[in-house]
Design a protein around this motif. Structure first.
Motif, PDB file in Angstrom:
ATOM      1  N   THR A 182       0.835  -1.212   0.000  1.00  0.00           N
ATOM      2  CA  THR A 182       0.000   0.000   0.000  1.00  0.00           C
ATOM      3  C   THR A 182       0.870   1.262   0.000  1.00  0.00           C
ATOM      4  O   THR A 182       0.630   2.201  -0.766  1.00  0.00           O
ATOM      5  CB  THR A 182      -0.916   0.018   1.245  1.00  0.00           C
ATOM      6  OG1 THR A 182      -1.791  -1.093   1.150  1.00  0.00           O
ATOM      7  CG2 THR A 182      -1.746   1.288   1.316  1.00  0.00           C
ATOM      8  N   ILE A 183       1.896   1.267   0.855  1.00  0.00           N
ATOM      9  CA  ILE A 183       2.769   2.443   0.929  1.00  0.00           C
ATOM     10  C   ILE A 183       3.410   2.701  -0.442  1.00  0.00           C
ATOM     11  O   ILE A 183       3.379   3.823  -0.964  1.00  0.00           O
ATOM     12  CB  ILE A 183       3.865   2.246   2.021  1.00  0.00           C
ATOM     13  CG1 ILE A 183       3.231   2.205   3.419  1.00  0.00           C
ATOM     14  CG2 ILE A 183       4.916   3.351   1.950  1.00  0.00           C
ATOM     15  CD1 ILE A 183       4.175   1.775   4.549  1.00  0.00           C
ATOM     16  N   SER A 184       3.949   1.640  -1.044  1.00  0.00           N
ATOM     17  CA  SER A 184       4.626   1.809  -2.345  1.00  0.00           C
ATOM     18  C   SER A 184       3.650   2.285  -3.423  1.00  0.00           C
ATOM     19  O   SER A 184       3.942   3.231  -4.160  1.00  0.00           O
ATOM     20  CB  SER A 184       5.252   0.488  -2.806  1.00  0.00           C
ATOM     21  OG  SER A 184       6.120   0.010  -1.823  1.00  0.00           O
ATOM     22  N   GLU A 185       2.510   1.629  -3.490  1.00  0.00           N
ATOM     23  CA  GLU A 185       1.565   1.982  -4.567  1.00  0.00           C
ATOM     24  C   GLU A 185       1.018   3.396  -4.394  1.00  0.00           C
ATOM     25  O   GLU A 185       0.857   4.137  -5.356  1.00  0.00           O
ATOM     26  CB  GLU A 185       0.403   0.971  -4.587  1.00  0.00           C
ATOM     27  CG  GLU A 185       0.833  -0.379  -5.115  1.00  0.00           C
ATOM     28  CD  GLU A 185      -0.312  -1.391  -5.210  1.00  0.00           C
ATOM     29  OE1 GLU A 185      -0.090  -2.447  -5.822  1.00  0.00           O
ATOM     30  OE2 GLU A 185      -1.412  -1.124  -4.668  1.00  0.00           O
ATOM     31  N   PHE A 186       0.749   3.744  -3.155  1.00  0.00           N
ATOM     32  CA  PHE A 186       0.225   5.089  -2.872  1.00  0.00           C
ATOM     33  C   PHE A 186       1.243   6.152  -3.313  1.00  0.00           C
ATOM     34  O   PHE A 186       0.912   7.083  -4.051  1.00  0.00           O
ATOM     35  CB  PHE A 186      -0.077   5.190  -1.369  1.00  0.00           C
ATOM     36  CG  PHE A 186      -0.233   6.590  -0.840  1.00  0.00           C
ATOM     37  CD1 PHE A 186      -1.316   7.379  -1.229  1.00  0.00           C
ATOM     38  CD2 PHE A 186       0.707   7.135   0.038  1.00  0.00           C
ATOM     39  CE1 PHE A 186      -1.474   8.672  -0.736  1.00  0.00           C
ATOM     40  CE2 PHE A 186       0.564   8.425   0.530  1.00  0.00           C
ATOM     41  CZ  PHE A 186      -0.524   9.190   0.141  1.00  0.00           C
ATOM     42  N   ILE A 187       2.478   5.996  -2.878  1.00  0.00           N
ATOM     43  CA  ILE A 187       3.485   7.014  -3.203  1.00  0.00           C
ATOM     44  C   ILE A 187       3.745   7.053  -4.710  1.00  0.00           C
ATOM     45  O   ILE A 187       3.924   8.112  -5.301  1.00  0.00           O
ATOM     46  CB  ILE A 187       4.786   6.774  -2.400  1.00  0.00           C
ATOM     47  CG1 ILE A 187       4.481   6.877  -0.892  1.00  0.00           C
ATOM     48  CG2 ILE A 187       5.862   7.797  -2.776  1.00  0.00           C
ATOM     49  CD1 ILE A 187       5.627   6.534   0.030  1.00  0.00           C
ATOM     50  N   ASP A 188       3.713   5.869  -5.321  1.00  0.00           N
ATOM     51  CA  ASP A 188       3.921   5.805  -6.780  1.00  0.00           C
ATOM     52  C   ASP A 188       2.824   6.569  -7.510  1.00  0.00           C
ATOM     53  O   ASP A 188       3.081   7.348  -8.424  1.00  0.00           O
ATOM     54  CB  ASP A 188       3.925   4.330  -7.200  1.00  0.00           C
ATOM     55  CG  ASP A 188       4.392   4.168  -8.633  1.00  0.00           C
ATOM     56  OD1 ASP A 188       5.202   5.012  -9.085  1.00  0.00           O
ATOM     57  OD2 ASP A 188       3.944   3.215  -9.305  1.00  0.00           O
TER      58      ASP A 188
END
Ligand SMILES: Nc1ncnc2c1ncn2[C@@H]1O[C@H](COP(=O)(O)OP(=O)(O)OP(=O)(O)O)[C@@H](O)[C@H]1O
Ligand SMILES: [Mg+2]
Length: 373
Positions: free
Chosen positions: A131-137
């Protein structure tokens, strides 16, 4: 009708976070610039300072300043339920809820919606990580994570595992293999190093892996110098149209408080409100007497630590007799230093400030008297 804050008269603040629109406060912009530089360099760090030392005020002003360039996720563990520290699932859901609630309150509606969407179905740290990676991406902006009051449950294994996750992601990001926060700032009284010494044996592995060893040292002094105090008093004098030797009064306030943020505001508040602006030497002494004889949450907290800790009591008695301890090893005195009771000054270990000296002296005397009766 609610008054526009700009029309309201400012006051010294002695409860909770200070806000420049409504409080006379010390100008902390230099300190904030220093922290901002650490964020720009992508550092992770822990601001561990005693209670009532201006941590939340600084973080609040910092996040306002960072908002124009970053997406800032600023949350606190202060009011969260202990349930979120029970297991990975609760923590993942709990932290995501804190983060989305934080974004809901900001004007960044689109960012809020993106985070809400990406967190569906998260059950563990793997899901949280994705979630963290996809959100920031997806938001295409750098994100700064700030967590205040980490002591709330910071010695908890689940939180330490979360820090390990942040560390792993951070290291992978540096190798170009993951997407994660630009910078992570944690704040509380204890440092992560001190937190992890209290964790249970089955979590030894986390402890030895030092979950947040990516953290840079935080060397910015957030207490107030006499020059810092001048910025608050000159604002006050101008707005209240007083004639007052700001430089001299600031020096005196510094001598009394050693720049402990709460005590600086508290002294000013008493001089202004309780002593009807009696800004002279006599007024200062009266203000000290008032503070020393009152109860407040900070003093309760400090006395509580001294009450429970005979080692600290013995050190304090020694200091009252000898005026300070020379050639000391910080480790022995760590606890009292962490809580801002003791401080190193000119190579000597001394009590942080004159007001603490007063309340601690009275407490120790009364305690002995009570025990001998
Ligand atoms: N910039 C400032 N100018 C004047 N006084 C300040 C300033 N910052 C903090 N203070 C004083 O310190 C008090 C505590 O501030 P703040 O809540 O930011 O500290 P804290 O370190 O987060 O405290 P806690 O550890 O209890 O969460 C304020 O109520 C105010 O009296
Ligand atoms: Mg705080």
């Amino acid at each position: 009708m609610i008054k526009d804050v700009t029309e309201m008269k400012k006051e010294f603040n002695i409860t909770g976070v200070c806000v420049p629109e409504i409080n006379y406060m010390v100008d902390i912009s230099d300190k904030i610039t220093g922290i901002e530089e650490m964020v720009d360099k992508g550092y992770c760090f822990v601001i561990s300072k005693p209670r009532q030392y201006g941590k939340t005020t600084i973080l609040n002003e910092l996040s306002k300043k960072l908002n124009s360039r970053y997406v800032v996720l600023f949350v606190s563990f202060e009011a969260v339920s202990n349930k979120i520290f029970e297991n990975e699932e609760n923590f993942s859901l709990g932290i995501l809820k804190l983060l989305t609630d934080n974004l809901r309150m900001t004007p960044q509606k689109d960012v809020y919606e993106i985070l809400s969407r990406h967190q569906e179905g998260v059950k563990d740290f793997d899901g949280l990580s994705i979630t963290i990676s996809e959100f920031i991406d997806e938001i295409k902006k750098e994100v700064v994570l700030i967590i205040d009051e980490i002591d709330k449950n910071g010695n908890n294994g689940v939180f330490l595992k979360f820090l390990s996750l942040l560390r792993r992601k951070y290291l992978s990001k540096q190798m170009g293999k993951d997407i994660t926060f630009k910078s992570v700032i944690l704040a509380g009284v204890y440092d992560i190093k001190n937190l992890s010494t209290t964790i249970k044996e089955e979590e030894e592995e986390i402890r030895f892996n030092s979950p947040f060893n990516i953290a840079m040292d935080f060397d910015i002094d957030i207490s107030f110098s006499d020059k810092d105090i001048e910025t608050m008093l000159s604002q006050y004098v101008n707005e209240e149209k007083l004639t007052l030797n700001v430089e001299e009064m600031s020096r005196k306030l510094y001598e009394i408080t050693s720049g402990y943020p709460y005590l600086v505001s508290k002294m000013a508040y008493i001089m202004d409100k309780k002593l009807q602006k009696k800004w002279d030497i006599e007024g200062l002494q009266e203000a000290i007497d008032i503070i020393i004889s009152e109860k407040n949450p900070l003093f309760d907290y400090i006395i509580g630590i001294i009450e429970r800790n005979s080692e600290i009591r013995n050190i304090l008695k020694e200091i009252f007799v000898d005026g300070g301890i020379e050639n000391f090893t910080p480790y022995v005195y760590e606890k009292a230093i962490i809580h801002g009771i003791l401080v190193e000054r000119d190579g000597k270990l001394v009590i942080h400030n004159k007001i603490f000296e007063g309340i601690i002296f009275n407490f120790l005397m009364d305690r002995e008297r009570a025990q001998s009766e």
